[in-house]
Structures are given as C-alpha cells and as structure tokens.
Scaffold this active site. Structure first.
Site, mmCIF file in Angstrom:
data_model
loop_
_atom_site.group_PDB
_atom_site.id
_atom_site.type_symbol
_atom_site.label_atom_id
_atom_site.label_comp_id
_atom_site.label_asym_id
_atom_site.label_seq_id
_atom_site.Cartn_x
_atom_site.Cartn_y
_atom_site.Cartn_z
ATOM 1 N N GLU A 257 -15.551 -4.363 -18.826
ATOM 2 C CA GLU A 257 -14.380 -3.416 -18.493
ATOM 3 C C GLU A 257 -14.571 -3.222 -17.238
ATOM 4 O O GLU A 257 -15.374 -2.279 -16.799
ATOM 5 C CB GLU A 257 -14.426 -2.154 -19.360
ATOM 6 C CG GLU A 257 -14.676 -2.387 -20.827
ATOM 7 C CD GLU A 257 -13.335 -3.006 -21.566
ATOM 8 O OE1 GLU A 257 -12.355 -2.903 -20.893
ATOM 9 O OE2 GLU A 257 -13.183 -3.583 -22.723
ATOM 10 N N CYS A 296 -10.418 4.327 -15.233
ATOM 11 C CA CYS A 296 -10.117 3.153 -14.983
ATOM 12 C C CYS A 296 -8.868 2.631 -15.290
ATOM 13 O O CYS A 296 -8.213 1.901 -15.184
ATOM 14 C CB CYS A 296 -10.970 2.162 -15.928
ATOM 15 S SG CYS A 296 -11.305 2.684 -17.632
HETATM 16 P P1 NAP Z 1 -20.648 -0.020 -10.601
HETATM 17 O O1 NAP Z 1 -21.329 0.401 -9.153
HETATM 18 O O2 NAP Z 1 -20.159 -1.412 -10.897
HETATM 19 O O3 NAP Z 1 -21.589 0.506 -11.543
HETATM 20 C C1 NAP Z 1 -21.636 0.280 -13.076
HETATM 21 C C2 NAP Z 1 -23.040 0.494 -13.784
HETATM 22 O O4 NAP Z 1 -23.599 -0.864 -13.445
HETATM 23 C C3 NAP Z 1 -23.760 1.371 -13.422
HETATM 24 O O5 NAP Z 1 -24.469 1.908 -14.799
HETATM 25 C C4 NAP Z 1 -24.954 0.858 -12.228
HETATM 26 O O6 NAP Z 1 -25.740 1.547 -12.673
HETATM 27 C C5 NAP Z 1 -24.918 -0.460 -13.089
HETATM 28 N N1 NAP Z 1 -25.300 -1.600 -12.147
HETATM 29 C C6 NAP Z 1 -25.115 -1.717 -10.912
HETATM 30 N N2 NAP Z 1 -25.726 -2.548 -10.310
HETATM 31 C C7 NAP Z 1 -26.537 -3.343 -11.194
HETATM 32 C C8 NAP Z 1 -27.471 -4.371 -11.544
HETATM 33 N N3 NAP Z 1 -27.686 -5.126 -10.389
HETATM 34 N N4 NAP Z 1 -28.121 -4.434 -12.542
HETATM 35 C C9 NAP Z 1 -27.717 -3.597 -13.629
HETATM 36 N N5 NAP Z 1 -27.002 -2.630 -13.556
HETATM 37 C C10 NAP Z 1 -26.274 -2.543 -12.504
HETATM 38 O O7 NAP Z 1 -19.386 0.893 -10.997
HETATM 39 P P2 NAP Z 1 -19.296 2.496 -10.835
HETATM 40 O O8 NAP Z 1 -19.204 3.089 -9.433
HETATM 41 O O9 NAP Z 1 -20.243 3.181 -11.811
HETATM 42 O O10 NAP Z 1 -17.985 2.863 -11.736
HETATM 43 C C11 NAP Z 1 -16.727 2.770 -10.942
HETATM 44 C C12 NAP Z 1 -16.012 1.510 -11.244
HETATM 45 O O11 NAP Z 1 -16.026 1.151 -12.489
HETATM 46 C C13 NAP Z 1 -14.707 1.492 -10.898
HETATM 47 O O12 NAP Z 1 -14.354 0.416 -10.260
HETATM 48 C C14 NAP Z 1 -13.623 1.615 -12.212
HETATM 49 O O13 NAP Z 1 -12.497 1.118 -11.973
HETATM 50 C C15 NAP Z 1 -14.647 0.657 -13.057
HETATM 51 N N6 NAP Z 1 -14.578 1.503 -14.435
HETATM 52 C C16 NAP Z 1 -14.045 0.608 -15.319
HETATM 53 C C17 NAP Z 1 -13.650 1.297 -16.680
HETATM 54 C C18 NAP Z 1 -13.308 0.329 -17.798
HETATM 55 O O14 NAP Z 1 -13.323 0.792 -18.930
HETATM 56 N N7 NAP Z 1 -12.533 -0.820 -17.590
HETATM 57 C C19 NAP Z 1 -14.221 2.468 -16.958
HETATM 58 C C20 NAP Z 1 -14.734 3.080 -15.819
HETATM 59 C C21 NAP Z 1 -14.885 2.667 -14.575
HETATM 60 P P3 NAP Z 1 -26.465 2.604 -11.336
HETATM 61 O O15 NAP Z 1 -25.360 3.709 -11.449
HETATM 62 O O16 NAP Z 1 -27.871 2.691 -11.673
HETATM 63 O O17 NAP Z 1 -26.379 1.862 -10.087
#
Ligand code: NAP
Length: 679
Positions: A257, A296
């Site tokens: 997602e 999102c």
């Molecule tokens: P993100 O930076 O992509 O992080 C998402 C998750 O991935 C976090 O738990 C992060 O952990 C983890 N992660 C990052 N790099 C990783 C790696 N190399 N290995 C394993 N895990 C890793 O996103 P975010 O900044 O938290 O969230 C914002 C984004 O999410 C926005 O772009 C938004 O549109 C999207 N979003 C989508 C939905 C949906 O349902 N479609 C819902 C909410 C948000 P850490 O925090 O520990 O780095």
C-alpha cells in the site's frame, strides 16, 4: 534520556543493544523513546512465528479465531484511553486518534463478526462448487484454501500506528497466520502500547504476535514462500523491498500500500448554488486537515470545472480560515502537527515542486500560527491550497506532499477529460466524484475504475450517511493499482484469503468428501437408521440422508396451489398459452409447488432437533413438471457447522428432486438450524 522501547520477540520483551535511534514528540520536540534492535536474532523471530505461533492458530477453526478476535477487540476497547493519552504525541487530535484507535479496534470487531457469519466453523475454506472432470462422475475436483504455514510480516507507515497494525492483524489472524509487526520508528511507541496490551490480555496463543521496535535487520533474508510481507509506506521503499533477493527468489507474497495522488472530481452540474458544491468544499477541507493531511487516501488533486474554479477557490480558502492549528491536546484545536520536523521539511520541499506549475491560494508553507505550541520545536504546517489553471503539467500528477496540501486543477467539464486527468496519477487508492448527474457519474466511475481500488460517488442523496473519501473500511478493498502499490487489503473475507493458499484438489467423490468434510455428489450416502431430522447435530454425519416419494402431481394440485398463493401465471393455468411457450408442452406445476411438495415429502413433522429452515441456496428448476408426473426427493446432509458454543449448529442439505424417469427437475440446498444434544 528517553527509555528504550523493547521489541516483543520469541515470547519475551527485549531491548536491543546500543543507544538506539531517538524519536521525538511531534508537538514539543521532546524525546519520546529510543529504539534499537541490535542483537535480535531475526531468524529466530521468524522461526518462533512458524513453530510456536502457526500450529495452534491453524488448529483452531475460523469461528474459534473469530471468537478470540472479538474478545481481543473488547479487551482493547476497555483500555483505549491509555492509547488516547499517548496519541497526541504523534501530532494527532482527539478526532484523528479516533480514526486510528477506535478505527483499528472497530476493524477487529468487523473481522470477528464476518468470520463468524461468513466463514465455516472449520479450518479450511471451500471455494466454489465441485468440478466434474469425468463423464462417469468418479473424478471430481474442488478448490480449497488452507492457511499459509509461515508468518505475516507487517511493515507499516507512521501515520496510523494502531489502525495500520490492527487492520492487517485481523485478517491474518482469522486466516490462521501469525504476525510479526514492524511499525514505522517515528510512531512505534503507540504500536508498542497496543502490543503490550494484547500480550497482557493473554488471549492470543504464544507466537501469534511479535513486535519489532526499530530496524528489521536481516529479517527479510529469512523469508520463505510460506511467508507474506504486508507493506505500507512510500513507493520508494515498496520498490526496494519488493526487489529484496529473498522476496524475489521465494516468490514471497508482497502486498504494498504505497502513496497515491488521489483525485476528487467535481461534476459540471455542481455549481455554487448546488448541494454538491458545498459537499465538495467540506470534503476537500476534511481530507486536507484530518491527520494534518498525512493520509494515504487524502485528496491531492481536486479537479474542478474551469468555470467553477474561482468560487471554489474562494469557498475553500474561507473554510480553511476556520481551521485552528495547534497543540492537539488544546481546546478548540482542529488540526495538529505533522509527525516530525523532518517530515515537515519533506512536505515543504514537495510544495515547492508543486508550486512550479501552480499558484498558492491559501496558507504559507513557511509560517503558521499554532495554539499552545512552539512552531520551531513542533512540526506544524498551515493547510496549503494550490491552484493549477489546467492539468497539463506533470507536477500535480507526480509529486506527493504527504501533509495538509491539495491542488485545485481546472478541467473543461467533460467526463472524458476528467477520466484522462485522473488516470495521470498512474494508479490510486481512492477517487471520488461529486455530482448529481448520474450519467456523468457512470462515465467517470467506469472510466477511472481501472486506475482505482475504491471509488466514492458523493451527492445530496448519500452525503448524510457517506463515510467519506478518505475512510478505508474493513468491508471494502483497500489498495490500488500502479503507483498505489498494486495491493489489496481488507475487502471483508477477501482480505483473509490473501493469507491462505488456494489449491485445486482432484480426487474421487469419496476422497474429496473426506478431505473437505462436505458431501459431494457421487460420494457414499447412508440412509440407514432413524430419519435424519430426528438426530441431534452430533448424531449426524455428512452423507446421511433419506429418499422419499414418489408423489404424483395432479392438475388439482396446480389449481389448489394457484388458489392458495394467487400465482395464476398462464403457464400453470392456460393449456393453450402454456403450449405456445417455447419451454413447455402444456400446463406445468409451479416451481415453488415442487419445492413445497418436496418439503412435504422429506420433513419429519414432530418436534425434534431440527429447529428451523432458514433458507434455500442455489435453487434451480431444471425441467418442467407436468400433471401426472411423479416426483421423488433425495435429501443428503452436505455440510455440518456446529457454531462454537451455541446450542445449535447449521446443517446444509443437498436436495435433488427427480421425476418418474429419474431426471432431475429441481436441485437446491436446504439450510437448517439443528439443536445439539442437551448436556
Ligand atoms: P517509508 O519511509 O516508506 O516507511 C514505511 C515503513 O518501511 C516504515 O516502517 C519504515 O521503517 C520501513 N522501512 C523503510 N526502509 C526499510 C528497509 N530498508 N527495510 C525494512 N523496512 C524499511 O514511509 P513513511 O514515511 O513511514 O510513510 C509515508 C508514506 O507512506 C507516504 O508516501 C504515504 O503515502 C504512504 N502511505 C501509504 C498508505 C497506504 O495505505 N497506501 C498508508 C499510509 C502511508 P522506519 O520508520 O523504521 O524507517
């Protein structure tokens, strides 16, 4: 220094080594927690899920798991104030927290109830009908679902630390698959609080749930084809994790997602003096400000017919002026902060890029008045409305500002143009159309559906009850194609089946009946013993049955049935007209008479364990029955579902009515409630 947040792994709480990463309060900038997973043996974490969590979960029926989910939801519901106390530290107002906390608990309740109602009291789920593969009926097949033998690894975004966790836990648990949750570091302390409550409840079997507070180390290296990854976050991280060697090598199910540039389209009919215009304004402002736009599903692209752009910009600006930004715990505040100062910088950067093709209508990205807050230490940002006269530029279709930011985009007012522009988002979680013009709604919905996981048509008729553009609901699919990640979560029982393997099993009818626990045509039947309606649930076996008849159907029967019911359709009453009908040779018996007469043959009239007939399924009238035909009915117990601790269960009876030549005239399933033996 803030406390180190422990992980819950292999049956115990464990804080990682070293100082760890520090997480700050979104509002005050104070340290909230530190996190480290250094030293955690991630291979063991997965192994614990597989060996300690999986077996007891898989041994339970769907109904037992649904019962536990309900108990868990009730437990959390009774302790949610603790979560509400913590939630403002993420920048969330009470209303924002309600979506996250009550929304998450509510999702568990929905899955508990759907599991009980829509899934069998069994460990497997049978999909569709039996496929006859041979002419003689000795070789048949059936699709069935069994739970995967691995673990669900959740990797979640920061914005919904409770809902994001529970909406994935519910379907996985119901499917019989243990969960390992890795929340986003920034808000992991809230997920940790929920996991702590769940552990304290003692309701879930050991190994059914583990928490990783911090980085996942080499966890993904140990994935196999029996595990699943349920990722929510940015498209960039999704792309990276999807390409992880273990995910690729073992074809690990990877549900993403990701971010999406959701569109909302105002219809050309919805001018300033219509209710739809007001609905559009309210909806857009809600989507911009709930969770400070960190959703999102929020509306990033607001398509408005060019001729309504000026009044729309004015109306939204005026409404945004009523938004009170500030400390989410303070009285009167309607919008809290972003999750962190770093996130605010990221959003400001995105606004700058968006402004390349648009002008600023409301808000100043560099300045905000915030109630009871220090805007240098707290991640506050004013709601920002941009305006692009036409939608031809790339920026609004490509840049996501994950905050209180939307762009008004003018379009000519045709459905075709709206569809083309919406599709430039390259795949979204949700879109909405606000119009009272049903034809416009139809054209837009059918036009944009391939780019969307969910679509809302909002008008004066459904507005009062509408759950809104941004609400992901447990009943409906959450996900979207392309940029949105290509995943699908929730969607009622669909979300459960993602965690199970569908297998086509080919066998003889008897073997298939044994494997699935359901009688199939061609398998052994047993007509010995007492009438099956005289037996309690425990005394019945699938395959038990009765054959009764014949009964000759007469013209008097048909006329009496017509008199009784008032159904005087010509095919039953008029010989000449009936014979002119391409399907009949003359007057035929009512199909409902055949079903009623069949019941008259097979029921046992005296009070007994059969409590009620609650429906029929799959009813087909296969051949006409003429006066003089003699019908016989064959009843077979097809499925028996005990329904947990209820004093009764459900029995489905395969029912076939044949004529004097042995031809099937009607076939259906009779659904009954049957009492268990009194204890
Ligand atoms: P993100 O930076 O992509 O992080 C998402 C998750 O991935 C976090 O738990 C992060 O952990 C983890 N992660 C990052 N790099 C990783 C790696 N190399 N290995 C394993 N895990 C890793 O996103 P975010 O900044 O938290 O969230 C914002 C984004 O999410 C926005 O772009 C938004 O549109 C999207 N979003 C989508 C939905 C949906 O349902 N479609 C819902 C909410 C948000 P850490 O925090 O520990 O780095």
């Amino acid at each position: 220094m803030a406390e180190k947040l422990p992980s819950y792994v292999a049956g115990g709480w464990k804080a990682g080594a070293g100082e760890g990463e520090t997480v700050h309060d979104a509002v005050t900038g104070e340290e909230v927690a530190r996190m480290s997973t250094e030293g955690i043996d991630f291979a063991r974490v997965l192994d614990h899920a597989r060996t300690a969590g999986g077996p007891p979960l898989r041994a339970m029926t769907f109904h037992q798991r649904a019962g536990l989910l309900k108990a868990l939801a009730q437990y959390l519901d009774g302790r949610k104030e603790e979560l509400y106390t913590l939630s403002p530290r993420t920048g969330a107002t009470r209303a924002d927290s309600w979506i996250d906390i009550d929304g998450g608990i509510g999702t568990l309740f929905v899955y508990a109830s759907r599991g009980k109602r829509e899934l069998p009291d069994d460990t497997i789920y049978v999909d569709g009908g039996v496929e006859a593969l041979g002419k003689r009926g000795t070789f048949v097949a059936q699709h069935l679902y069994t739970p995967l033998a691995g673990a669900q690894v959740q990797i979640n975004a920061f914005n919904f630390p409770v809902w994001g966790f529970l909406e994935k836990l519910g379907p996985a648990f119901l499917a019989g698959v243990p969960t390992i949750v890795k929340p986003a570091s920034q808000t992991a302390y809230l997920t940790e609080a929920v996991v702590r409550q769940i552990v304290e409840s003692g309701l879930l079997p050991g190994g059914a749930l583990q928490l990783i507070a911090g980085g996942v180390g080499d966890l993904l290296d140990h994935l196999t084809g029996q595990d699943l990854v349920a990722f929510t976050g940015s498209a960039r991280t999704a792309a990276k994790l999807r390409a992880h060697p273990a995910v690729v090598e073992h074809s690990v199910r990877f549900n993403a997602e990701a971010d999406s540039l959701n569109a909302s389209i105002l219809g050309p009919d919805a001018g300033p003096d219509t209710p739809e215009f007001g609905l559009y304004v309210d909806q857009l402002v809600t989507e911009m400000t709930v969770k400070a736009g960190q959703k999102c599903t929020a509306i990033r692209r607001a398509f408005v017919p060019v001729r309504w752009l000026d009044p729309m910009a004015d109306a939204i600006r005026a409404k945004l002026e009523t938004v009170v930004v500030g400390n989410p715990s303070s009285e009167g505040v309607t919008m809290g902060s972003l999750v962190s100062l770093a996130q605010r910088e990221e959003v400001r950067g995105a606004i700058e890029r968006l402004a390349g093709g648009a002008t600023l209508v409301a808000g100043d990205p560099g300045k905000v008045d915030a109630v009871d807050a220090d805007t240098d230490r707290g991640a506050f940002l004013a709601p920002i409305l941009l305006r692009a006269e036409d939608g031809s530029r790339d920026e609004p279709h490509q840049v996501e500002a994950f905050g209180p930011v939307s762009t008004l985009i003018g379009y000519g007012g045709t459905a075709e143009e709206a569809v083309t522009l919406a599709a430039r988002g390259a795949g979204s979680l949700v879109g909405s159309v606000v119009t009272a013009d049903r034809e416009f709604a139809r054209e837009v919905v059918l036009g944009v559906a391939p780019w969307h996981g969910r679509l809302l048509v909002l008008d004066r008729d459904d507005a009062k009850e509408s759950t809104g553009h941004g609400s992901a609901l447990p009943h409906l699919v959450h996900g979207g194609p392309g940029r949105a990640g290509g995943g699908e979560e929730l969607g009622g029982i669909r979300g459960v089946l993602h965690h199970m393997q569908r297998t086509a099993v080919q066998a003889s009818p008897n073997v298939l009946a044994r494997v699935t626990g359901r009688w199939v045509e061609g398998a052994d039947r047993d007509e010995s013993g007492t009438h099956p309606f005289r037996r309690h649930l425990e005394e019945l076996n699938v395959g038990d049955g009765i054959t009764v008849g014949p009964r000759t159907v007469t013209l008097e029967d048909i006329e009496a049935f017509a008199d009784l019911t008032g159904d005087r359709f010509y095919a039953h009453m008029d010989q000449e007209a009936a014979a002119a009908n391409p399907f009949f040779d003359g007057r035929v018996a009512h199909g409902y008479f055949i079903v009623s007469a069949a019941a008259g043959l097979f029921v046992d009239p005296d009070p007994g364990p059969v409590l009620a007939n609650y429906g029929l399924e799959n009813l087909r009238f296969v051949k006409p029955v003429y006066p003089g035909d003699a019908i016989t009915v064959r009843l077979t117990a097809k499925a028996i579902s005990p329904r947990g601790t209820d004093p009764h269960g459900e029995v489905t009876w395969d029912t076939v009515v044949t004529n004097q030549d042995g031809e099937v005239v009607a076939a259906y399933d009779v659904l009954t409630l049957v009492a268990k033996r009194p204890v």
